[in-house]
Design an enzyme around this catalytic site. Structure first.
Site, PDB file in Angstrom:
ATOM      1  N   CYS A   1       0.833  -1.212   0.000  1.00  9.13           N
ATOM      2  CA  CYS A   1       0.000   0.000   0.000  1.00  9.13           C
ATOM      3  C   CYS A   1       0.865   1.258   0.000  1.00  9.13           C
ATOM      4  CB  CYS A   1      -0.922   0.004   1.215  1.00  9.13           C
ATOM      5  SG  CYS A   1      -1.986   1.470   1.319  1.00  9.13           S
TER       6      CYS A   1
ATOM      7  N   CYS B   1      -0.469   4.052   2.233  1.00 13.47           N
ATOM      8  CA  CYS B   1      -0.208   3.826   3.666  1.00 13.47           C
ATOM      9  C   CYS B   1       1.240   4.110   4.043  1.00 13.47           C
ATOM     10  CB  CYS B   1      -0.531   2.382   4.035  1.00 13.47           C
ATOM     11  SG  CYS B   1      -2.145   1.800   3.505  1.00 13.47           S
ATOM     12  N   ASP B   2       2.182   3.666   3.194  1.00  9.01           N
ATOM     13  CA  ASP B   2       3.590   3.623   3.589  1.00  9.01           C
ATOM     14  C   ASP B   2       4.538   4.497   2.772  1.00  9.01           C
ATOM     15  OD1 ASP B   2       2.885   1.722   5.513  1.00  9.01           O
ATOM     16  OD2 ASP B   2       3.106   0.082   4.090  1.00  9.01           O
TER      17      ASP B   2
END
Length: 319
Positions: free
Chosen positions: A134, A137-138
């Site tokens: 992701c 997300c990261d």
């Protein structure tokens, strides 16, 4: 065969939020945790984009807090994976781990979707330490670093383009000579000066120093030559698979397998069955959107059960 007014299948932000709202509505939900209690966030290190945590929060810590909050209001958690259901009659029947049977007046499905992995050496060991599924997300953790995106579809192009906001260099690695992505997504990636391409290679091994990712070992499909692509992170973008195999023939699913919901609700093709989180969301797949949909599912379930109770009471009075 144990009976409950409401059973919730799956945890993670969607299942936990549904449990919190349902428990506060005195529905005393029984929640089956699935094969990964807490969902995908338990495999994530620091979460910086969940509201209310200006300094970030560890994924497992956030999930544990949500679970405790649901338990505080009376939700009951049990281990187990839903392996079969019968939604053709009420009460609904749920089979857990192929052997334990339960019935419920209403059902919330929050079984999520699993990111497809490459299945290569070093991949699973480094998830959360340089391997990710992701970018949203990261991506922030790879500011001014080199990253690799593995994949050839629209998801890979989108992830790579997003990562250029942070990374100094993004390399898209694909096993074929041509991409499956739409032309507009390909053109967007190819016109970005930060993105380069390594084509017709098979990913073989994620390299690391034991603590962090150092690169990706690939094999050239034409020559058989092994190459090492140095990088600080590897993003796997080969798609997601919704965890709905046990629902086939029971609920309406789309071509990929995501649960189809009605309009802006959590209602499914079967009255009394509701869906939330990544199991019905192929677009956003974020913790906060999953949590929001869990709230909707619990409220929809509460309204449904109130209607059923009113109907039963009316039938009793007129008997």
């Amino acid at each position: 065969m144990e009976h409950r007014r409401l059973i919730i299948l799956g945890t993670g932000p969607a299942g936990y939020t549904a449990a919190i709202y349902a428990a506060r509505a005195n529905l005393e939900p029984m929640v089956f945790e699935g094969d990964q209690a807490g969902g995908q966030l338990t495999m994530t290190t620091e979460v910086e984009n969940f509201p209310g945590f200006p300094d970030g929060v560890m994924g497992p810590e956030l999930m544990e807090a949500m679970k405790k909050q649901a338990e505080k209001f009376g939700a009951e958690f049990r281990p187990g994976v839903a392996t079969d259901v019968d939604l053709s009659q009420r009460p609904f029947k749920v089979v857990i781990d192929k052997e334990r049977e339960y019935t419920a007046d209403a059902l919330i499905v929050a079984t999520g979707a699993s990111a497809k992995l490459l299945g290569i050496e070093g991949e699973s060991e480094m998830i959360g330490r340089g391997v990710s599924t992701c970018a949203t997300c990261d991506g922030f953790f790879f500011r001014n670093k080199r990253v690799i995106v593995v994949g050839g579809g629209d998801s890979a192009m989108e992830e790579a383009t997003f990562l250029t906001k942070f990374a100094s260099e993004v390399t898209i690695v694909h096993r074929r000579e041509e991409f499956r992505a739409s032309k507009i997504m390909q053109e967007r990636a190819k016109s970005n000066p930060k993105i380069r391409f390594v084509m017709n290679v098979q990913s073989k091994r994620v390299l690391s120093d034991g603590n962090k990712v150092t690169g990706l070992e690939v094999v050239d499909n034409r020559t058989g030559e092994t190459k090492v692509l140095e990088a600080d992170g590897v993003f796997v973008a080969i798609g997601h698979k919704p965890n709905t195999d046990f629902l086939r023939g029971q609920l309406e699913l789309d071509d990929i397998g995501y649960i189809v919901t009605k309009g802006n609700t959590s209602e499914t093709s079967v009255e009394g069955v509701f869906a939330c989180g990544d199991v019905m969301d192929s677009r956003y797949r974020q913790a906060i959107t999953a949590a929001g949909s869990g709230c909707k599912a619990a409220m929809d379930a509460e309204k449904f059960l109130e209607g059923q109770a009113a109907h039963d009471w009316s039938v009793t009075l007129n008997a």
